[in-house]
Design a protein around this motif. Sequence first.
Motif, mmCIF file in Angstrom:
data_model
loop_
_atom_site.group_PDB
_atom_site.id
_atom_site.type_symbol
_atom_site.label_atom_id
_atom_site.label_comp_id
_atom_site.label_asym_id
_atom_site.label_seq_id
_atom_site.Cartn_x
_atom_site.Cartn_y
_atom_site.Cartn_z
ATOM 1 N N PHE A 14 26.470 38.221 30.730
ATOM 2 C CA PHE A 14 26.723 36.920 31.515
ATOM 3 C C PHE A 14 27.593 36.867 32.691
ATOM 4 O O PHE A 14 27.520 35.944 33.311
ATOM 5 C CB PHE A 14 27.080 35.919 30.701
ATOM 6 N N LEU A 15 28.408 37.912 32.921
ATOM 7 C CA LEU A 15 29.374 37.750 33.866
ATOM 8 C C LEU A 15 28.729 38.529 34.989
ATOM 9 O O LEU A 15 28.065 39.674 34.849
ATOM 10 C CB LEU A 15 30.763 38.513 33.613
ATOM 11 N N GLY A 16 29.111 38.227 36.391
ATOM 12 C CA GLY A 16 28.434 38.864 37.365
ATOM 13 C C GLY A 16 29.172 40.228 37.677
ATOM 14 O O GLY A 16 30.437 40.554 36.963
ATOM 15 N N PRO A 17 28.606 41.413 38.480
ATOM 16 C CA PRO A 17 29.237 42.297 38.963
ATOM 17 C C PRO A 17 30.712 42.506 39.431
ATOM 18 O O PRO A 17 31.295 43.585 39.204
ATOM 19 C CB PRO A 17 28.451 43.026 39.617
ATOM 20 N N GLY A 18 31.144 41.413 40.157
ATOM 21 C CA GLY A 18 32.320 41.278 40.733
ATOM 22 C C GLY A 18 33.471 40.750 39.853
ATOM 23 O O GLY A 18 34.688 40.797 40.154
ATOM 24 N N ALA A 19 33.263 40.252 38.532
ATOM 25 C CA ALA A 19 33.938 39.761 37.576
ATOM 26 C C ALA A 19 34.951 40.757 37.056
ATOM 27 O O ALA A 19 34.659 42.076 36.807
ATOM 28 C CB ALA A 19 33.422 38.975 36.701
ATOM 29 N N VAL A 20 36.289 40.559 36.674
ATOM 30 C CA VAL A 20 37.153 41.385 36.091
ATOM 31 C C VAL A 20 36.749 41.412 34.599
ATOM 32 O O VAL A 20 36.626 40.313 34.158
ATOM 33 C CB VAL A 20 38.586 40.934 36.316
ATOM 34 N N ARG A 21 36.660 42.590 33.928
ATOM 35 C CA ARG A 21 36.370 42.881 32.680
ATOM 36 C C ARG A 21 37.614 42.422 31.845
ATOM 37 O O ARG A 21 38.795 42.852 32.121
ATOM 38 C CB ARG A 21 35.662 43.959 32.316
ATOM 39 N N SER A 22 37.307 42.082 30.476
ATOM 40 C CA SER A 22 38.889 41.815 29.757
ATOM 41 C C SER A 22 39.163 42.966 29.091
ATOM 42 O O SER A 22 40.280 42.932 28.854
ATOM 43 C CB SER A 22 38.261 40.689 28.637
ATOM 44 N N VAL A 84 40.061 23.120 37.486
ATOM 45 C CA VAL A 84 39.159 23.286 38.534
ATOM 46 C C VAL A 84 38.879 24.602 38.871
ATOM 47 O O VAL A 84 37.648 24.976 39.133
ATOM 48 C CB VAL A 84 39.596 22.590 40.162
ATOM 49 N N SER A 85 39.582 25.507 38.714
ATOM 50 C CA SER A 85 39.562 27.097 38.815
ATOM 51 C C SER A 85 38.347 27.577 37.690
ATOM 52 O O SER A 85 37.712 28.268 38.020
ATOM 53 C CB SER A 85 40.896 27.814 38.697
ATOM 54 N N ARG A 86 38.760 26.877 36.701
ATOM 55 C CA ARG A 86 37.805 27.454 35.454
ATOM 56 C C ARG A 86 36.355 27.063 35.867
ATOM 57 O O ARG A 86 35.252 27.612 35.551
ATOM 58 C CB ARG A 86 38.139 26.776 34.026
ATOM 59 N N THR A 87 36.183 25.889 36.526
ATOM 60 C CA THR A 87 34.868 25.115 36.900
ATOM 61 C C THR A 87 34.125 26.109 37.765
ATOM 62 O O THR A 87 33.153 26.613 37.666
ATOM 63 C CB THR A 87 35.180 23.705 37.393
ATOM 64 N N VAL A 88 34.931 26.717 38.671
ATOM 65 C CA VAL A 88 34.473 27.478 39.780
ATOM 66 C C VAL A 88 34.178 29.010 39.280
ATOM 67 O O VAL A 88 33.057 29.294 39.713
ATOM 68 C CB VAL A 88 35.650 27.704 41.090
ATOM 69 N N ALA A 89 34.965 29.344 38.287
ATOM 70 C CA ALA A 89 34.633 30.751 37.877
ATOM 71 C C ALA A 89 33.423 30.751 36.986
ATOM 72 O O ALA A 89 32.722 31.900 37.116
ATOM 73 C CB ALA A 89 35.938 30.948 36.864
ATOM 74 N N ARG A 90 33.181 29.560 36.070
ATOM 75 C CA ARG A 90 32.197 29.507 35.318
ATOM 76 C C ARG A 90 30.848 29.501 36.240
ATOM 77 O O ARG A 90 29.841 30.196 36.009
ATOM 78 C CB ARG A 90 32.121 28.360 34.214
ATOM 79 N N ALA A 91 30.867 28.616 37.222
ATOM 80 C CA ALA A 91 29.554 28.482 38.222
ATOM 81 C C ALA A 91 29.325 29.962 38.928
ATOM 82 O O ALA A 91 28.341 30.056 39.109
ATOM 83 C CB ALA A 91 30.061 27.498 39.308
ATOM 84 N N LEU A 92 30.503 30.666 39.136
ATOM 85 C CA LEU A 92 30.224 32.114 40.042
ATOM 86 C C LEU A 92 30.099 33.103 38.994
ATOM 87 O O LEU A 92 29.915 34.223 39.385
ATOM 88 C CB LEU A 92 31.444 32.197 40.751
ATOM 89 N N ALA A 93 30.074 32.858 37.472
ATOM 90 C CA ALA A 93 29.971 33.945 36.487
ATOM 91 C C ALA A 93 31.062 35.093 36.597
ATOM 92 O O ALA A 93 30.876 36.097 36.727
ATOM 93 C CB ALA A 93 28.781 34.614 36.721
ATOM 94 N N LEU A 94 32.319 34.428 36.889
ATOM 95 C CA LEU A 94 33.478 35.209 36.711
ATOM 96 C C LEU A 94 34.230 35.002 35.387
ATOM 97 O O LEU A 94 33.747 34.152 34.812
ATOM 98 C CB LEU A 94 34.295 35.025 37.996
ATOM 99 N N ASN A 95 35.577 35.683 35.252
ATOM 100 C CA ASN A 95 36.149 35.874 34.229
ATOM 101 C C ASN A 95 37.043 34.514 34.070
ATOM 102 O O ASN A 95 37.986 34.134 34.590
ATOM 103 C CB ASN A 95 37.030 36.790 34.072
ATOM 104 N N PRO A 156 45.857 42.028 35.982
ATOM 105 C CA PRO A 156 45.285 40.969 36.934
ATOM 106 C C PRO A 156 46.011 39.980 36.831
ATOM 107 O O PRO A 156 45.841 38.824 37.830
ATOM 108 C CB PRO A 156 43.683 41.237 36.313
ATOM 109 N N VAL A 157 46.580 39.313 35.600
ATOM 110 C CA VAL A 157 47.228 37.906 35.774
ATOM 111 C C VAL A 157 48.484 38.166 36.696
ATOM 112 O O VAL A 157 48.622 37.231 37.566
ATOM 113 C CB VAL A 157 47.632 37.772 34.352
ATOM 114 N N LEU A 174 38.477 38.387 42.246
ATOM 115 C CA LEU A 174 37.900 37.153 42.818
ATOM 116 C C LEU A 174 38.504 36.046 41.924
ATOM 117 O O LEU A 174 38.500 34.975 42.395
ATOM 118 C CB LEU A 174 36.260 37.376 42.535
ATOM 119 N N GLU A 175 38.844 36.456 40.578
ATOM 120 C CA GLU A 175 39.398 35.139 39.939
ATOM 121 C C GLU A 175 40.667 34.857 40.593
ATOM 122 O O GLU A 175 41.005 33.439 40.617
ATOM 123 C CB GLU A 175 39.692 35.735 38.309
ATOM 124 N N GLY A 176 41.549 35.629 41.010
ATOM 125 C CA GLY A 176 42.904 35.149 41.562
ATOM 126 C C GLY A 176 42.629 34.772 42.939
ATOM 127 O O GLY A 176 43.335 33.939 43.130
#
Length: 332
Positions: A14-22, A84-95, A156-157, A174-176
């Motif tokens: 479900f995450l995009g290629p640019g998302a940081v993996r956990s 708001v950041s979580r909303t954007v991250a979910r919409a962009l398939a990021l972490n 990353p945090v 991208l999350e940052g």
Amino acid sequence: MNIADRQRAFEDAFLGPGAVRSYPARRAYAEDDSPVRTPFQRDRDRIVHSKAFRRLKHKTQVFVAPEGDHYRTRLTHTLEVTQVSRTVARALALNEDLVEAIGLGHDLGHPPFGHIGEEALDRCLRERFPGHPGFRHFEQSLRVVDVLEALNLTEPVRDGILRHSSRMEPPASLEGRIVRLVDRIAYINHDIDDAVRAGVLAERDLPVQPIEALGPTGARRIDALVRDLVEHSERAGDVVQGPVAGPAMDALRTFMFERVYLAPPARDEHVKIERVVTELFHHFAEHPGELPPAASPDDDVARRVCDWISGMTDRYCLRVYTDLTVPRAFAS
């Protein structure tokens, strides 16, 4: 399947290629993974349970010691940025977990009285200790999680916390970068709301073109800015704003500096705040024996004074100042 395997499978699907993996977790000191939480969830929980996070509820956002119940504090600002950041991250398939941890931790190092307190501390450091690099709240936020509370957060945090300010290079993830931009979206709009509530502004004072572009209310403007951010970031593969929304937001920010942040009523309060912070700084620099023990063996007096004052809430700062400057028999 354990939580790590499930999370990896979810992120692959479900995450995009640019998302940081956990996974794997990159920390300064290696730890075993939690059986029930991802590494970024653990970072989030450590931040929420930290003393510095709890103190944010009594730190100024814009208005110092507001009497009303509905003015923002540094804590409510932090929560708005995170939501708001979580909303954007979910919409962009990021972490989302990474975004949440960065959002909750980004302002942990803010001193009392907002950016005025930050500027006063910075000036005191440079004047009293020539050659000192000064004070920046984003650097102090990283020091809080690294040294003062030793949370051992993932890389990353830590990167997102340090580089959330426009005075730094953009975050590596991208999350940052989401948190960095949403921080500005949030404070511009909620500061307008608070300024209108305080009577510093009237709705009719707001500049016409940005309001026409983004909307007549804070909620409408934030929604427009979020939709614009998602739409243009998805196309660009980066965190960017569009050619209309970005300049409109910048125009609102310029307006707020002219009419609220640096307006004459605010400057009158700034003088008082600067006096409080400056006198406290010089007192403790001259009497280091009154400071708490050093957090690190390498800490000098400048560092210890900075840690002590920047960690204060507004009301505690005023109480310490009163104790130092007002004879006890006359204090009310």
